[in-house]
Write a protein that holds these residues in place. Sequence first.
Motif, PDB file in Angstrom:
ATOM      1  N   ILE A  10       1.383  -0.826  -0.094  1.00  0.00           N
ATOM      2  CA  ILE A  10      -0.155   0.253  -0.070  1.00  0.00           C
ATOM      3  C   ILE A  10       0.676   1.801  -0.278  1.00  0.00           C
ATOM      4  O   ILE A  10       0.091   2.167  -0.938  1.00  0.00           O
ATOM      5  CB  ILE A  10      -1.278   0.012   0.978  1.00  0.00           C
ATOM      6  CG1 ILE A  10      -2.000  -1.423   1.394  1.00  0.00           C
ATOM      7  CG2 ILE A  10      -1.946   1.207   1.554  1.00  0.00           C
ATOM      8  CD1 ILE A  10      -2.784  -1.825   2.133  1.00  0.00           C
ATOM      9  N   ASP A  17       1.712   7.013  -6.897  1.00  0.00           N
ATOM     10  CA  ASP A  17       0.459   7.848  -6.913  1.00  0.00           C
ATOM     11  C   ASP A  17       0.963   8.957  -6.830  1.00  0.00           C
ATOM     12  O   ASP A  17       0.783   9.939  -7.824  1.00  0.00           O
ATOM     13  CB  ASP A  17      -0.800   7.258  -6.190  1.00  0.00           C
ATOM     14  CG  ASP A  17      -1.574   6.749  -6.767  1.00  0.00           C
ATOM     15  OD1 ASP A  17      -1.274   6.157  -7.787  1.00  0.00           O
ATOM     16  OD2 ASP A  17      -2.103   6.093  -5.547  1.00  0.00           O
ATOM     17  N   PRO A  30      -6.351  10.568   2.541  1.00  0.00           N
ATOM     18  CA  PRO A  30      -7.752  10.386   3.061  1.00  0.00           C
ATOM     19  C   PRO A  30      -6.800   9.242   4.318  1.00  0.00           C
ATOM     20  O   PRO A  30      -6.412   8.844   4.841  1.00  0.00           O
ATOM     21  CB  PRO A  30      -7.862   8.615   2.597  1.00  0.00           C
ATOM     22  CG  PRO A  30      -7.480   8.423   1.295  1.00  0.00           C
ATOM     23  CD  PRO A  30      -5.806   8.927   1.643  1.00  0.00           C
ATOM     24  N   GLU A  34     -10.941   5.538   5.864  1.00  0.00           N
ATOM     25  CA  GLU A  34     -11.237   6.053   4.036  1.00  0.00           C
ATOM     26  C   GLU A  34     -10.049   4.722   3.590  1.00  0.00           C
ATOM     27  O   GLU A  34     -10.554   3.090   2.526  1.00  0.00           O
ATOM     28  CB  GLU A  34     -10.707   6.713   3.662  1.00  0.00           C
ATOM     29  CG  GLU A  34     -12.145   7.876   4.120  1.00  0.00           C
ATOM     30  CD  GLU A  34     -11.337   9.540   3.793  1.00  0.00           C
ATOM     31  OE1 GLU A  34     -12.013   8.901   2.447  1.00  0.00           O
ATOM     32  OE2 GLU A  34     -11.564  10.068   4.113  1.00  0.00           O
ATOM     33  N   LEU A  35      -9.093   4.479   3.176  1.00  0.00           N
ATOM     34  CA  LEU A  35      -7.758   3.158   3.697  1.00  0.00           C
ATOM     35  C   LEU A  35      -7.987   2.090   3.626  1.00  0.00           C
ATOM     36  O   LEU A  35      -7.323   1.308   3.376  1.00  0.00           O
ATOM     37  CB  LEU A  35      -5.961   3.635   4.119  1.00  0.00           C
ATOM     38  CG  LEU A  35      -5.859   5.523   3.161  1.00  0.00           C
ATOM     39  CD1 LEU A  35      -4.814   5.934   3.643  1.00  0.00           C
ATOM     40  CD2 LEU A  35      -5.760   4.761   1.803  1.00  0.00           C
ATOM     41  N   CYS A  36      -8.390   1.832   5.095  1.00  0.00           N
ATOM     42  CA  CYS A  36      -9.236   0.332   6.026  1.00  0.00           C
ATOM     43  C   CYS A  36      -9.388   0.229   4.121  1.00  0.00           C
ATOM     44  O   CYS A  36      -9.816  -0.983   3.835  1.00  0.00           O
ATOM     45  CB  CYS A  36      -9.371   0.516   7.003  1.00  0.00           C
ATOM     46  SG  CYS A  36      -8.441   0.801   8.260  1.00  0.00           S
ATOM     47  N   LYS A  37     -10.742   0.661   4.296  1.00  0.00           N
ATOM     48  CA  LYS A  37     -11.749   0.336   3.253  1.00  0.00           C
ATOM     49  C   LYS A  37     -11.848   0.106   1.770  1.00  0.00           C
ATOM     50  O   LYS A  37     -11.408  -0.837   0.880  1.00  0.00           O
ATOM     51  CB  LYS A  37     -13.025   1.143   3.078  1.00  0.00           C
ATOM     52  CG  LYS A  37     -14.400   1.179   4.206  1.00  0.00           C
ATOM     53  CD  LYS A  37     -15.158   1.743   3.207  1.00  0.00           C
ATOM     54  CE  LYS A  37     -15.646   2.541   5.225  1.00  0.00           C
ATOM     55  NZ  LYS A  37     -16.259   4.154   4.962  1.00  0.00           N
ATOM     56  N   GLN A  38     -10.829   0.987   1.379  1.00  0.00           N
ATOM     57  CA  GLN A  38     -10.342   1.206  -0.178  1.00  0.00           C
ATOM     58  C   GLN A  38      -9.204  -0.249   0.094  1.00  0.00           C
ATOM     59  O   GLN A  38      -9.156  -0.826  -1.224  1.00  0.00           O
ATOM     60  CB  GLN A  38      -9.500   2.668   0.033  1.00  0.00           C
ATOM     61  CG  GLN A  38      -9.049   3.022  -1.826  1.00  0.00           C
ATOM     62  CD  GLN A  38      -8.056   4.109  -1.698  1.00  0.00           C
ATOM     63  OE1 GLN A  38      -8.465   4.715  -0.784  1.00  0.00           O
ATOM     64  NE2 GLN A  38      -7.693   4.247  -2.223  1.00  0.00           N
ATOM     65  N   HIS A  39      -8.194  -0.378   0.822  1.00  0.00           N
ATOM     66  CA  HIS A  39      -7.396  -1.506   0.372  1.00  0.00           C
ATOM     67  C   HIS A  39      -8.042  -2.721   1.233  1.00  0.00           C
ATOM     68  O   HIS A  39      -6.997  -3.889   1.077  1.00  0.00           O
ATOM     69  CB  HIS A  39      -6.049  -1.230   0.973  1.00  0.00           C
ATOM     70  CG  HIS A  39      -5.154  -0.175   0.224  1.00  0.00           C
ATOM     71  ND1 HIS A  39      -4.984  -0.464  -0.899  1.00  0.00           N
ATOM     72  CD2 HIS A  39      -5.698   1.531   0.075  1.00  0.00           C
ATOM     73  CE1 HIS A  39      -4.639   0.594  -1.441  1.00  0.00           C
ATOM     74  NE2 HIS A  39      -5.220   1.979  -0.947  1.00  0.00           N
ATOM     75  N   GLU A  40      -8.764  -2.993   1.995  1.00  0.00           N
ATOM     76  CA  GLU A  40      -9.134  -3.853   2.513  1.00  0.00           C
ATOM     77  C   GLU A  40      -8.502  -4.330   3.479  1.00  0.00           C
ATOM     78  O   GLU A  40      -8.264  -5.748   3.796  1.00  0.00           O
ATOM     79  CB  GLU A  40     -10.606  -5.474   2.059  1.00  0.00           C
ATOM     80  CG  GLU A  40     -10.880  -4.599   0.555  1.00  0.00           C
ATOM     81  CD  GLU A  40     -11.566  -5.865   0.273  1.00  0.00           C
ATOM     82  OE1 GLU A  40     -11.101  -6.831  -0.407  1.00  0.00           O
ATOM     83  OE2 GLU A  40     -12.730  -5.539  -0.922  1.00  0.00           O
TER      84      GLU A  40
END
Length: 79
Positions: A10, A17, A30, A34-40
Amino acid sequence: MPAIPDYFRISNAIMSDVRSGRLKPGDKLPSIAELCKQHEVGASTIRQVYIRLEALEVVHRHQGKGVFVTDPDTWMRKP
């Protein structure tokens, strides 16, 4: 071949990026949630991402404001 740890993968993605211009110096990353959700992944993984990025001087934290991207020209030249 050993798997690359999530936090490493990550943080490398965030650095690429920035290098590609998708993230610019001064951009706010984020939130951890938000990053937890994005990267599971879990929050502890994202905390490791931020610790690594901070150590490499890719980001800087402002207490209570967030985590911001720095200029790639100022990053430490470490692997």
